[in-house]
Design a protein around this motif. Structure first.
Motif, mmCIF file in Angstrom:
data_model
loop_
_atom_site.group_PDB
_atom_site.id
_atom_site.type_symbol
_atom_site.label_atom_id
_atom_site.label_comp_id
_atom_site.label_asym_id
_atom_site.label_seq_id
_atom_site.Cartn_x
_atom_site.Cartn_y
_atom_site.Cartn_z
ATOM 1 N N LEU A 53 0.829 -1.203 0.000
ATOM 2 C CA LEU A 53 0.000 0.000 0.000
ATOM 3 C C LEU A 53 0.864 1.254 0.000
ATOM 4 O O LEU A 53 0.550 2.229 -0.695
ATOM 5 C CB LEU A 53 -0.925 0.016 1.218
ATOM 6 C CG LEU A 53 -2.242 -0.723 1.087
ATOM 7 C CD1 LEU A 53 -3.059 -0.569 2.361
ATOM 8 C CD2 LEU A 53 -3.031 -0.234 -0.096
ATOM 9 N N ILE A 90 -5.831 3.063 -10.605
ATOM 10 C CA ILE A 90 -6.225 1.666 -10.816
ATOM 11 C C ILE A 90 -5.283 0.982 -11.807
ATOM 12 O O ILE A 90 -4.838 -0.149 -11.579
ATOM 13 C CB ILE A 90 -7.693 1.596 -11.282
ATOM 14 C CG1 ILE A 90 -8.599 2.083 -10.160
ATOM 15 C CG2 ILE A 90 -8.071 0.192 -11.724
ATOM 16 C CD1 ILE A 90 -10.040 2.264 -10.551
ATOM 17 N N TYR A 97 1.093 -4.942 -9.659
ATOM 18 C CA TYR A 97 0.926 -6.333 -9.242
ATOM 19 C C TYR A 97 1.259 -7.297 -10.370
ATOM 20 O O TYR A 97 1.917 -8.320 -10.151
ATOM 21 C CB TYR A 97 -0.495 -6.579 -8.735
ATOM 22 C CG TYR A 97 -0.690 -6.154 -7.305
ATOM 23 C CD1 TYR A 97 -0.221 -6.927 -6.265
ATOM 24 C CD2 TYR A 97 -1.328 -4.958 -6.995
ATOM 25 C CE1 TYR A 97 -0.377 -6.534 -4.956
ATOM 26 C CE2 TYR A 97 -1.501 -4.559 -5.683
ATOM 27 C CZ TYR A 97 -1.025 -5.350 -4.671
ATOM 28 O OH TYR A 97 -1.172 -4.957 -3.369
ATOM 29 N N ALA A 135 -4.635 -9.392 -8.152
ATOM 30 C CA ALA A 135 -4.900 -8.090 -7.525
ATOM 31 C C ALA A 135 -6.367 -7.690 -7.674
ATOM 32 O O ALA A 135 -7.002 -7.245 -6.708
ATOM 33 C CB ALA A 135 -4.000 -7.025 -8.141
ATOM 34 N N TRP A 139 -9.016 -7.196 -4.541
ATOM 35 C CA TRP A 139 -9.697 -5.938 -4.240
ATOM 36 C C TRP A 139 -11.211 -6.085 -4.334
ATOM 37 O O TRP A 139 -11.947 -5.494 -3.539
ATOM 38 C CB TRP A 139 -9.200 -4.822 -5.162
ATOM 39 C CG TRP A 139 -7.821 -4.388 -4.795
ATOM 40 C CD1 TRP A 139 -6.668 -4.688 -5.462
ATOM 41 C CD2 TRP A 139 -7.435 -3.621 -3.652
ATOM 42 N NE1 TRP A 139 -5.591 -4.150 -4.806
ATOM 43 C CE2 TRP A 139 -6.034 -3.477 -3.699
ATOM 44 C CE3 TRP A 139 -8.130 -3.032 -2.600
ATOM 45 C CZ2 TRP A 139 -5.322 -2.781 -2.738
ATOM 46 C CZ3 TRP A 139 -7.407 -2.339 -1.648
ATOM 47 C CH2 TRP A 139 -6.037 -2.210 -1.716
ATOM 48 N N SER A 143 -13.646 -5.873 -1.034
ATOM 49 C CA SER A 143 -14.691 -4.845 -1.052
ATOM 50 C C SER A 143 -16.021 -5.402 -0.583
ATOM 51 O O SER A 143 -16.768 -4.726 0.123
ATOM 52 C CB SER A 143 -14.858 -4.280 -2.462
ATOM 53 O OG SER A 143 -13.678 -3.653 -2.877
ATOM 54 N N SER A 146 -15.046 -7.923 3.156
ATOM 55 C CA SER A 146 -14.013 -7.308 3.990
ATOM 56 C C SER A 146 -13.226 -8.269 4.877
ATOM 57 O O SER A 146 -12.261 -8.851 4.420
ATOM 58 C CB SER A 146 -14.617 -6.161 4.791
ATOM 59 O OG SER A 146 -13.603 -5.404 5.350
#
Length: 187
Positions: A53, A90, A97, A135, A139, A143, A146
């Motif tokens: 991150l 994005i 990745y 990746a 994500w 989303s 979680s």
């Protein structure tokens, strides 16, 4: 039901038994025989994610600062570039990745710091499309589900998360894997 016309007459090298394994190789990494490959994996993955991150955020923040300064210099015209910042973020993440998992180490920078690497379930190293898909699936799953994505890793012996299971990948401790290989003999 008969199996006529299948081409299997029962007189093959397998002793007459009908077998169709599809040529699928077995799992390369067995948690029962090699538990050190999976020890402490989930904790390392969390820290690798946090490092990634930071790696992803630094160029994005620099891009936003550049657009802001450019907007001031151009008396407001440069601010119109802000609509490109989100799609560029994005694309940057997917390229990061894909390129790092598809690279020679099969790991992102965070994974390399934490001595992790991505392998397919049959032991092959990663490639660009696999890294990019990994990746995107991560994500998307994080989303919608979680913390539940992390719970999946607690209930399987290979510590695979939901997107690992879907893609057929395994994350292993790379420092342990390199120690397992036998040393070359000098004589």
């Amino acid at each position: 039901m008969s199996n006529s016309g299948s081409g299997n007459t029962g007189s093959g090298a397998s002793g007459g038994a009908w077998r169709n394994d599809g040529g699928v190789p077995p799992h390369a990494f067995d948690p029962d025989l090699q538990p050190e490959l999976f020890r402490g994996l989930l904790t390392r993955r969390v820290f690798a994610f946090l490092i990634d991150l930071v790696v992803l955020s630094v160029p994005v923040i620099l891009g936003y600062i550049f657009i802001f300064v450019f907007g001031i210099v151009t008396l407001g015209l440069g601010f119109m570039l802000f609509w490109l910042a989100w799609p560029a973020t994005i694309v940057w993440a997917i390229v990061y990745y894909g390129a790092s998992i598809g690279g020679p180490h099969s790991a992102t920078m965070g994974m390399r710091v934490m001595d992790l690497e991505l392998r397919t379930w049959y032991g092959a190293s990663g490639y660009f499309v696999l890294g990019a898909t990994h990746a995107v699936l991560f994500w998307v799953s994080i989303s919608f589900l979680s913390p539940l994505v992390l719970l999946v890793g607690l209930f399987n012996s290979r510590r695979r998360l939901l997107h690992d299971v879907i893609l057929g990948t395994v994350i292993i401790n790379s420092s342990v894997r390199t120690q397992v290989t036998p040393a070359a003999r000098s004589w």
